[in-house]
Motif scaffolding. Sequence first.
Motif, PDB file in Angstrom:
ATOM      1  N   SER A 119      16.420   2.311  15.167  1.00  0.00           N
ATOM      2  CA  SER A 119      15.591   2.671  16.323  1.00  0.00           C
ATOM      3  C   SER A 119      14.299   1.861  16.364  1.00  0.00           C
ATOM      4  O   SER A 119      13.819   1.489  17.437  1.00  0.00           O
ATOM      5  N   ASP A 120      13.757   1.583  15.167  1.00  0.00           N
ATOM      6  CA  ASP A 120      12.506   0.818  15.084  1.00  0.00           C
ATOM      7  C   ASP A 120      12.729  -0.686  15.146  1.00  0.00           C
ATOM      8  O   ASP A 120      11.762  -1.462  15.082  1.00  0.00           O
ATOM      9  N   GLY A 121      13.991  -1.116  15.243  1.00  0.00           N
ATOM     10  CA  GLY A 121      14.292  -2.534  15.341  1.00  0.00           C
ATOM     11  C   GLY A 121      14.222  -3.281  14.027  1.00  0.00           C
ATOM     12  O   GLY A 121      14.079  -4.512  14.020  1.00  0.00           O
ATOM     13  N   LEU A 122      14.333  -2.559  12.916  1.00  0.00           N
ATOM     14  CA  LEU A 122      14.276  -3.217  11.608  1.00  0.00           C
ATOM     15  C   LEU A 122      15.574  -3.945  11.298  1.00  0.00           C
ATOM     16  O   LEU A 122      16.644  -3.585  11.792  1.00  0.00           O
ATOM     17  N   THR A 123      15.478  -4.966  10.473  1.00  0.00           N
ATOM     18  CA  THR A 123      16.671  -5.696  10.044  1.00  0.00           C
ATOM     19  C   THR A 123      17.369  -4.934   8.920  1.00  0.00           C
ATOM     20  O   THR A 123      16.803  -4.003   8.327  1.00  0.00           O
ATOM     21  N   LEU A 124      18.583  -5.363   8.625  1.00  0.00           N
ATOM     22  CA  LEU A 124      19.334  -4.755   7.530  1.00  0.00           C
ATOM     23  C   LEU A 124      18.562  -4.881   6.218  1.00  0.00           C
ATOM     24  O   LEU A 124      18.550  -3.952   5.401  1.00  0.00           O
ATOM     25  N   GLU A 125      17.921  -6.011   6.024  1.00  0.00           N
ATOM     26  CA  GLU A 125      17.146  -6.247   4.806  1.00  0.00           C
ATOM     27  C   GLU A 125      16.010  -5.243   4.671  1.00  0.00           C
ATOM     28  O   GLU A 125      15.790  -4.667   3.599  1.00  0.00           O
ATOM     29  N   HIS A 126      15.279  -5.037   5.750  1.00  0.00           N
ATOM     30  CA  HIS A 126      14.135  -4.129   5.700  1.00  0.00           C
ATOM     31  C   HIS A 126      14.577  -2.673   5.534  1.00  0.00           C
ATOM     32  O   HIS A 126      13.939  -1.905   4.815  1.00  0.00           O
ATOM     33  N   ILE A 127      15.668  -2.302   6.209  1.00  0.00           N
ATOM     34  CA  ILE A 127      16.183  -0.936   6.043  1.00  0.00           C
ATOM     35  C   ILE A 127      16.636  -0.728   4.607  1.00  0.00           C
ATOM     36  O   ILE A 127      16.404   0.328   4.004  1.00  0.00           O
ATOM     37  N   GLY A 128      17.270  -1.754   4.038  1.00  0.00           N
ATOM     38  CA  GLY A 128      17.715  -1.671   2.645  1.00  0.00           C
ATOM     39  C   GLY A 128      16.552  -1.477   1.684  1.00  0.00           C
ATOM     40  O   GLY A 128      16.658  -0.724   0.713  1.00  0.00           O
ATOM     41  N   LEU A 129      15.438  -2.140   1.950  1.00  0.00           N
ATOM     42  CA  LEU A 129      14.260  -1.980   1.100  1.00  0.00           C
ATOM     43  C   LEU A 129      13.733  -0.548   1.170  1.00  0.00           C
ATOM     44  O   LEU A 129      13.344   0.032   0.149  1.00  0.00           O
ATOM     45  N   LYS A 130      13.728   0.034   2.370  1.00  0.00           N
ATOM     46  CA  LYS A 130      13.273   1.420   2.520  1.00  0.00           C
ATOM     47  C   LYS A 130      14.224   2.399   1.839  1.00  0.00           C
ATOM     48  O   LYS A 130      13.795   3.412   1.276  1.00  0.00           O
ATOM     49  N   ALA A 131      15.524   2.072   1.889  1.00  0.00           N
ATOM     50  CA  ALA A 131      16.524   2.974   1.314  1.00  0.00           C
ATOM     51  C   ALA A 131      16.758   2.725  -0.172  1.00  0.00           C
ATOM     52  O   ALA A 131      17.408   3.530  -0.849  1.00  0.00           O
ATOM     53  N   GLY A 132      16.239   1.606  -0.674  1.00  0.00           N
ATOM     54  CA  GLY A 132      16.454   1.273  -2.079  1.00  0.00           C
ATOM     55  C   GLY A 132      17.857   0.775  -2.371  1.00  0.00           C
ATOM     56  O   GLY A 132      18.387   0.982  -3.466  1.00  0.00           O
ATOM     57  N   LEU A 133      18.480   0.087  -1.384  1.00  0.00           N
ATOM     58  CA  LEU A 133      19.852  -0.405  -1.543  1.00  0.00           C
ATOM     59  C   LEU A 133      19.902  -1.922  -1.378  1.00  0.00           C
ATOM     60  O   LEU A 133      19.109  -2.513  -0.630  1.00  0.00           O
ATOM     61  N   HIS A 134      20.831  -2.565  -2.077  1.00  0.00           N
ATOM     62  CA  HIS A 134      21.087  -3.983  -1.897  1.00  0.00           C
ATOM     63  C   HIS A 134      21.853  -4.196  -0.592  1.00  0.00           C
ATOM     64  O   HIS A 134      22.415  -3.262  -0.018  1.00  0.00           O
ATOM     65  N   ARG A 135      21.922  -5.436  -0.136  1.00  0.00           N
ATOM     66  CA  ARG A 135      22.574  -5.734   1.145  1.00  0.00           C
ATOM     67  C   ARG A 135      24.038  -5.292   1.141  1.00  0.00           C
ATOM     68  O   ARG A 135      24.530  -4.749   2.129  1.00  0.00           O
ATOM     69  N   ARG A 136      24.746  -5.550   0.059  1.00  0.00           N
ATOM     70  CA  ARG A 136      26.159  -5.175   0.017  1.00  0.00           C
ATOM     71  C   ARG A 136      26.315  -3.657   0.152  1.00  0.00           C
ATOM     72  O   ARG A 136      27.211  -3.172   0.848  1.00  0.00           O
ATOM     73  N   GLU A 137      25.437  -2.916  -0.508  1.00  0.00           N
ATOM     74  CA  GLU A 137      25.474  -1.457  -0.392  1.00  0.00           C
ATOM     75  C   GLU A 137      25.125  -1.020   1.029  1.00  0.00           C
ATOM     76  O   GLU A 137      25.699  -0.042   1.545  1.00  0.00           O
ATOM     77  N   MET A 138      24.221  -1.748   1.673  1.00  0.00           N
ATOM     78  CA  MET A 138      23.857  -1.411   3.043  1.00  0.00           C
ATOM     79  C   MET A 138      25.021  -1.652   3.995  1.00  0.00           C
ATOM     80  O   MET A 138      25.260  -0.853   4.908  1.00  0.00           O
ATOM     81  N   ILE A 139      25.765  -2.743   3.785  1.00  0.00           N
ATOM     82  CA  ILE A 139      26.926  -3.007   4.632  1.00  0.00           C
ATOM     83  C   ILE A 139      27.949  -1.893   4.473  1.00  0.00           C
ATOM     84  O   ILE A 139      28.542  -1.413   5.457  1.00  0.00           O
ATOM     85  N   GLU A 140      28.170  -1.445   3.243  1.00  0.00           N
ATOM     86  CA  GLU A 140      29.100  -0.336   3.004  1.00  0.00           C
ATOM     87  C   GLU A 140      28.614   0.929   3.707  1.00  0.00           C
ATOM     88  O   GLU A 140      29.410   1.672   4.298  1.00  0.00           O
ATOM     89  N   ALA A 141      27.307   1.168   3.651  1.00  0.00           N
ATOM     90  CA  ALA A 141      26.749   2.354   4.316  1.00  0.00           C
ATOM     91  C   ALA A 141      26.934   2.260   5.828  1.00  0.00           C
ATOM     92  O   ALA A 141      27.258   3.256   6.489  1.00  0.00           O
ATOM     93  N   VAL A 142      26.729   1.076   6.391  1.00  0.00           N
ATOM     94  CA  VAL A 142      26.921   0.873   7.833  1.00  0.00           C
ATOM     95  C   VAL A 142      28.378   1.146   8.211  1.00  0.00           C
ATOM     96  O   VAL A 142      28.661   1.788   9.234  1.00  0.00           O
ATOM     97  N   GLU A 143      29.314   0.676   7.398  1.00  0.00           N
ATOM     98  CA  GLU A 143      30.738   0.925   7.671  1.00  0.00           C
ATOM     99  C   GLU A 143      31.046   2.419   7.642  1.00  0.00           C
ATOM    100  O   GLU A 143      31.790   2.932   8.488  1.00  0.00           O
ATOM    101  N   HIS A 144      30.496   3.123   6.658  1.00  0.00           N
ATOM    102  CA  HIS A 144      30.723   4.569   6.553  1.00  0.00           C
ATOM    103  C   HIS A 144      30.146   5.301   7.761  1.00  0.00           C
ATOM    104  O   HIS A 144      30.788   6.195   8.328  1.00  0.00           O
TER     105      HIS A 144
END
Length: 335
Positions: free
Chosen positions: A228-253
Motif C-alpha cells: 500500500s505504501d509503494g515499498l519494494t520487495l527489498e524494503h518490505i523484506g527488511l521490515k519483515a526480517g526476511l531474505h528476498r527468497r523468503e519474501m517471494i515464497e511469502a508472496v506466493e503463499h
Amino acid sequence: MEIVFLNRLSKRNEQGQELFAQVWIGQHDGVWSAGWSTQHSLDESTDDLWYEGSLWQELLHVYRHELALKMAEGYRPLIHGVFHEQEGAAGRGQTLQKLYCYSDLFPRDDVYEQLTMWRRQKAAAERKAPYFIATNRLLRLISVYLPHTEEELLELPGMGQVKISQYGPELLAITTQNDRTTPFPLNWVTETLDEEVFLSWLYKQKETQYKQELNKFSLTKTIIEGISDGLTLEHIGLKAGLHRREMIEAVEHLDRDGIDMEKLIRQELVNVSEEEQMAIWSAYEELGDTLLKPVMLRVYGEEQAAETGLDQVYERLRLIRIRFRHQVASDRHAG
C-alpha cells in the motif's frame, strides 16, 4: 474501558497453594486491548498488557498465543471457551492426541534414529522428499509403540493400507528388532496418561500453533502495508526480517490465499523487458508451470542465466508464474 470478556483462572504451585489470575479483553473508542492480571491478594495484582490496537483479528492472535503459554504453565479457566474458537476434539480426536502426547513424553530416540536413517535411504532411492515416505510424527509413533504386525501398524494414525503395502515389511524389520514394554491395542494410553499432564502438553501444542498463526498474520500485515505504501520487495523484506527468497515464497503463499499481489509484481518487474516477460509466458504455455528449471533453460539457457544471476532469474520466473496461473484459472472459469 469497557470489558467485553473476563475469565478467572487458577493453578497450584509446588507448595500446593492455589494461585489466581484473570484474563480480559476490553475496548475503548475503537481501540482493543487484552491482558493478564496475576492476583497476589484481594487488593493487590500485577497487570501485563498483551495487546493494544485497532485490529480485532490481530488481538485474537496475540491473545490466544499468550493464553496458551499461561495454560501450558498449569493455569486452568473457571469457564471454558477462553480461546474464542471451537474447543478441542473429543472422542476419537482426543484419543489420537493422547497417542501423540505419550510418544512425545516417552520417546525412544534410538529407534527413531534407525527409522529416520531408513527414511533417508528410501527417499534417496525413490527420489522423493522424506516427508512423502513418512512424517516425523509418524516415525515417532512407530518408534515408541513398536508395532510387530501389519495389523498393529494400522492402529497408528498416518498408516494406511497403501503405505503398509509399500513400506510395512521394512518398518517391521526395524521395530521387531527392538524390545517393547507396552502392548497393542493402544487403549491403555488413554487410561495411563495423567489428565493434567496431557492438558499441559496440549496447550504447548496450541502455543506453537498460535505462534505460527501470529507470525503469519504479522507478516501478512507487513506485506500488505508495504504494498500500500509503494515499498519494494527489498524494503518490505527488511521490515519483515526476511531474505528476498523468503519474501517471494511469502508472496506466493499470500497470492494463494487470495490477496492481490499484482501491484508488487508490477513494481518488481518494471525493469524486465516486455520481450523477456513474453518469452517466459510462452515457455509456461508450452512446458507447463510446475517445474521452473525447464522454463529457465528454454528462456535463458544456462550461460545467460548464470550471467544474469540464478536467484534473479528464478525470482522473475516465480513472479510471472503468479500472473500466468491467474490467467489460466480465469480462462478455465470463463470456459
